[in-house]
Design a protein around this motif. Structure first.
Motif: not given
Lengths: 376, 606
Positions: A150-151, A153, A155-156, A159, A304, A306-307, A310, B277, B283
């Motif tokens: 989530g935040d 990370n 890269h979010h 963050y 990206k 962080h994707q 997640q 996200g 996101l």
């Protein structure tokens, strides 16, 4: 005759009340079953149905994984290199071995060999513990590198950098860096502003560190700009090569930490060394002799990352929770039930069921490991 | 729970059901043990069913109350429930709209998660499923109790979360005491609304729904294992009463769909709290993924709601027409077919969400397939009634209502399954009317029919036929008033989920509101007949309707172990073995000679 339901309470533990029953069943036969076989079959059917629900629950996650990976194959291909395959492999071994000891424990329980059952379940439990220990190291490393869920990370977009990194410069600094970047990204790629610094780090590795996190706090520049993936020749630098994800970020230590994932000294290094020798870190990272894929990864994909994390944390997190539950049940049976010597050829249902559950947890990991760690 | 000592009847005194009508001191599951603990810790499926009944009917009352409030707000386009604000101000309007949004969310969510889904399986299913199988209990009695407590826990939590915001809107001072709350997303929790609204109790509410999902899964698991493992000797799959086929198909859906809801809600919680996200394109997520996930559960859930109702119809139609069910195998298999098809049609909720034209076409086609098994059932019920010896009893009247409402609801579904018309009807009152006909009209009236059908068995009491019928007829008229006109309003463009509307829709809304009040009055009469019957009802015979499924072979109410003597499985819809004696004694079993004579007289094979 009337057999009253309160004798249900004795299902597995006692037998009062069954004596009035027309068929004097074995002690563990609940009043509403005719035979122990019927009871065992029912319990097993129930367990299988329950496992089906588990599979469907994870199925939702696997489905989300497919959608994400389908939408962003390049992000997954790149980001997974931040995971430590060795740790994943060790965990796979832990779980497969514990599944084996569990299956063996079911067998010894059927044969009524109490002591062997106890030991084998203990080994299973140890396997689970080993899994959790390794998983803790992995999670800790991600936490240290701000690659959490989530935040949390870095890269979010939402963050918020930890306080110690908040000594970044003013935006103006970055404006300069950004100028020689080329492509406009979507708002989602916000992080690019910070990563403009990376560009600098190509040329002057080590000098621009510390800015990034500070920038994120400032966070003004959401309309990010990044290097063109097919950018000018010669921008192939250390930080663009997987797995050195952190090259562009504040923590110099990231680079080698990702490579060596979770070793203590590097973790500490990463925390403290916001301003420390960037170049060193890079050197350290590669010096480990880690198998490093030399593919060039466009900056926009690295942002990206962080994707991937997640879905990584959701899947492994839910799985780890299941490991914990399984360990709880195994420990309960092992310490509270097995020593009583109640399991034998006539009654071994609980051991059998927890075994099935444990195998499923194992099986889910067998799918998670390649999907998350071994992507190509 | 081990503190209660079970009274044991000597095994040497097996009663035959018919001989037990007279004794006043009969030991049954209700009076077998006493005290609050004997209920709270019971593992008897019948007692658990009764506890569910109390809980589910309370939830129904709450959901119904909010339906009434909703319709009151919609009486005219002006804001009505304005809290403490001065009329005509913007604040008044905001208050009213807030209240309306929270009220329709509470109405929908409570009715779906707390009433319709558990109503028939958890109350009537728990009550009669093991008895119909001749079993002493469900396969996992303690899991059954656990399922009930999950329901109570999830339900209380859910209701608390949903009511908080509504109470706040009436008493703004309460915000300081317990903080803001309330849910205004609609029962579907659609993203991005649910993830971006502030002060919304999305996390708490979804967590409540998550717990309720566990309850549903455990009930389904129990039913599957019970039907598989506890059938008596001689009862093959095709001697299973059709209600059990319906419950079995329902249980399969509960098992396969509910876990997907669980993970969806977990993802939503992660999205809301951590900003994961998955459902947020900004996101890197997929905006429609949430809808896919949600409807992958919630469309099958529609069949969780309706299939048991269809099972009740099959039982009641046959028993009260004194005729073996027509097309047994077709009805049985069609339940499974509906369950199967139910998993393949979720995309028809998203025709306007930006799916590809091909996807839409495929989902539309499969949606039309659902009409086939539904129509098979309906035609078979009508064929069962044809030339039957129909008794216009209370359950039968309710079942006629159900079949009528189901037919209207099903046929209007075709307009929504059809791509071209759905674009026009999407998110209008046409949809609202359609799903109220199918889910609420059909399921509610079938549930009431089921309660009236098994009421004598459950409580050993008979109810007042006149008032029960009157309540049903009033509720039926109210229902038609309230919802039929919504088809027209919807086709003229009245969108759903708005607290205000253009003047020219006022007439439709006022008719609808009058209908809602009428229906409320009918339902109050129905509930009163139950309460009066419990207190002063005449003693019910073991078999008041002449049914031949196994629950009619035991006393009313049954003993804790369900049967005094081990029952033997018979053809469930063969009525030749029973003859009517008197209202007090009901139907009693014929001797084999009488039975043979009756068979020859009827000229039927069995």
């Amino acid at each position: 005759m009337t057999q009253v339901t309160d004798s249900h309470t004795d299902d597995h533990t006692g037998h009062a009340g069954h004596d009035d029953h027309e068929h004097h069943g074995p002690p563990h036969l609940a009043h509403h079953f005719e035979t122990p076989e019927q009871q065992l079959s029912s319990a097993k059917l129930g367990m299988w149905v329950f496992l089906a629900t588990e599979i469907l629950m994870f199925g939702g996650l696997f489905c989300a994984y497919s959608v994400w990976r389908g939408n962003h194959p390049e992000v997954f291909a790149y980001a997974h290199t931040a995971l430590n395959k060795d740790f994943g492999f060790i965990n796979t071994i832990f779980l497969i071995t514990s599944s084996f000891t569990m299956a063996w424990a079911v067998r010894t329980a059927q044969l009524g060999r109490t002591k062997a059952t106890f030991i084998l379940m203990g080994l299973t439990l140890l396997g689970g513990c080993g899994f959790l220990v390794v998983k803790t190291f992995e999670y800790k490393a991600k936490w240290d590198h701000h690659l959490f869920v989530g935040d949390l990370n870095e890269h979010h977009p939402d963050y918020v950098a930890p306080a110690e990194a908040a000594h970044g410069e003013a935006d103006g600094d970055h404006g300069a860096v950004d100028e020689h970047a080329t492509i406009e990204q979507t708002a989602a790629d916000h992080g690019a502003a910070d990563h403009g610094t990376s560009d600098a780090s190509v040329e002057v590795a080590g000098e621009t560190t510390g800015e990034t996190a500070g920038e994120i706090v400032g966070g003004a520049e959401r309309t990010s700009i990044a290097l063109a993936p097919d950018g000018p020749a010669g921008v192939v630098a250390d930080w663009m090569v997987a797995p050195v994800i952190a090259g562009e970020t504040a923590d110099a230590g990231h680079a080698d930490d990702h490579a060596a994932d979770g070793t203590d000294e590097h973790g500490a290094h990463g925390e403290a060394a916001a301003d420390a020798g960037h170049a060193d870190a890079h050197g350290g990272g590669h010096g480990d002799g880690h198998s490093v894929s030399k593919e060039i990864v466009p900056l926009k994909d690295r942002q990206k990352i962080h994707q991937f994390f997640q879905i990584y944390f959701l899947m492994t997190g839910l799985h780890t929770f299941h490991v914990l539950v399984g360990m709880g049940v195994i420990a309960w049976l092992m310490f509270c039930k097995v020593p009583k010597g109640i399991f034998g050829p006539g009654y071994y249902t609980p051991i059998d069921l927890v075994g099935l559950y444990w195998h499923l947890v194992d099986l889910i990991w067998i799918f998670l490991f390649p999907l998350l760690y071994l992507i190509h | 729970m081990s503190t209660t000592t079970p009274p044991i009847t000597p095994p040497s005194s097996p009663h035959s059901p018919s001989s037990s009508g007279g004794g006043g001191g009969e030991v049954n599951y209700i009076n077998a043990t006493k005290g609050i603990k004997s209920w709270m810790f019971t593992v008897d499926h019948k007692r658990i069913g009764l506890m569910y009944m109390v809980g589910v009917m309370s939830a129904y009352g709450l959901g119904g109350l909010f339906a009434i409030l909703l319709r009151s707000e919609l009486w005219n386009p002006e804001p009505s429930f304005i809290g403490g604000a001065e009329a005509g101000t913007t604040e008044a309007m905001n208050n009213a709209w807030d209240f309306y949004n929270q009220a329709f969310t509470l109405h929908g969510a409570v009715m779906v998660f707390l009433f319709i889904i558990p109503a028939i399986p958890a109350i009537l299913g728990n009550m009669v499923l093991p008895i119909m199988l001749g079993a002493k209990d469900v396969a996992f009695p303690r899991l059954n109790l656990l399922s009930f407590y999950f329901w109570v826990l999830g339900g209380l939590f859910f209701v608390w979360v949903l009511s908080k915001g509504i109470i706040n809107s009436f008493y703004p001072g309460m915000i300081e005491i317990w903080g803001p709350g309330g849910l205004e997303t609609g029962w579907t929790f659609y993203t991005p609304y649910s993830t971006t609204t502030q002060n919304s109790a999305v996390v708490a509410a979804t967590f409540g729904a998550f717990i309720l999902g566990f309850s549903s899964i455990l009930t389904g698991l129990n039913f599957i294992a019970t039907v598989h493992m506890l059938r008596p000797k001689g009862m093959g799959w095709f001697q299973l009463p059709l209600f059990l086929w319906a419950l079995y198909a329902t249980a399969i859906i509960q098992i396969l769909a509910t876990p997907v809801l669980a993970i969806t809600l977990l993802l939503l919680i992660a999205e809301k709290t951590l900003g994961v996200g998955i459902f947020n394109p900004a996101l890197g997520g997929d905006a429609v993924l949430y809808q896919h996930f949600f409807w992958f559960y919630s469309h099958p859930a529609v069949y969780i709601m309706i299939l048991p109702a269809l099972g009740i119809i099959s039982e009641v139609v046959s028993v009260h027409s004194r005729k073996s069910i027509f097309g047994y195998k077709f009805i049985a298999i069609s339940s499974l077919a509906i369950a199967f098809l139910g998993f393949l049609v979720w995309g028809h909720h998203m025709f306007t969400s930006g799916q590809s034209a091909l996807t839409n076409a495929v989902f539309s086609l499969i949606t039309f397939f659902v009409a086939v098994p539904s129509a098979i059932k309906t035609f078979n019920w009508i064929a069962t009634m044809y030339k039957g010896d129909i008794r216009i009893t209370t359950p039968f009247i309710y079942i006629l209502f159900t079949i009528g409402l189901f037919t209207i609801g099903g046929l209007t579904g075709l307009f929504l399954g059809c791509l071209s018309t759905d674009i026009h009807f999407h998110d209008t009152y046409f949809v609202v009317a359609h799903f109220h006909y199918v889910m609420m009209g059909s399921t509610l009236f079938a549930f009431l029919a089921g309660v009236y059908h098994w009421f004598p068995k459950m409580f050993g009491k008979m109810y007042n036929v006149f008032w029960s019928n009157l309540g049903g007829i009033i509720a039926f008229i109210g229902f038609q008033l309230a919802f039929f006109i919504q088809f027209i309003a919807g086709s003229q463009g009245m969108p759903r989920r708005y607290a205000s509307y253009p003047e020219h829709f006022e007439f439709y809304h006022q008719v609808s509101t009058v209908g809602a009040y009428t229906m409320g009055a009918g339902m109050i009469i129905v509930l009163l007949t139950w309460i009066v019957a419990l207190r002063t009802g005449k003693k019910a015979p073991a078999n008041p309707w002449g049914g031949n499924t196994l629950e009619w072979h035991t006393t009313s109410p049954p003993p804790t172990a369900n049967f005094h003597a081990e029952p033997t499985a018979e053809e469930p819809y063969d009525y030749s073995g029973w003859k009517y004696v008197s209202p007090e004694e009901g139907w009693v079993q014929r001797t084999p000679e009488e039975r043979e004579a009756a068979r020859q007289q009827l000229g039927t094979g069995h």
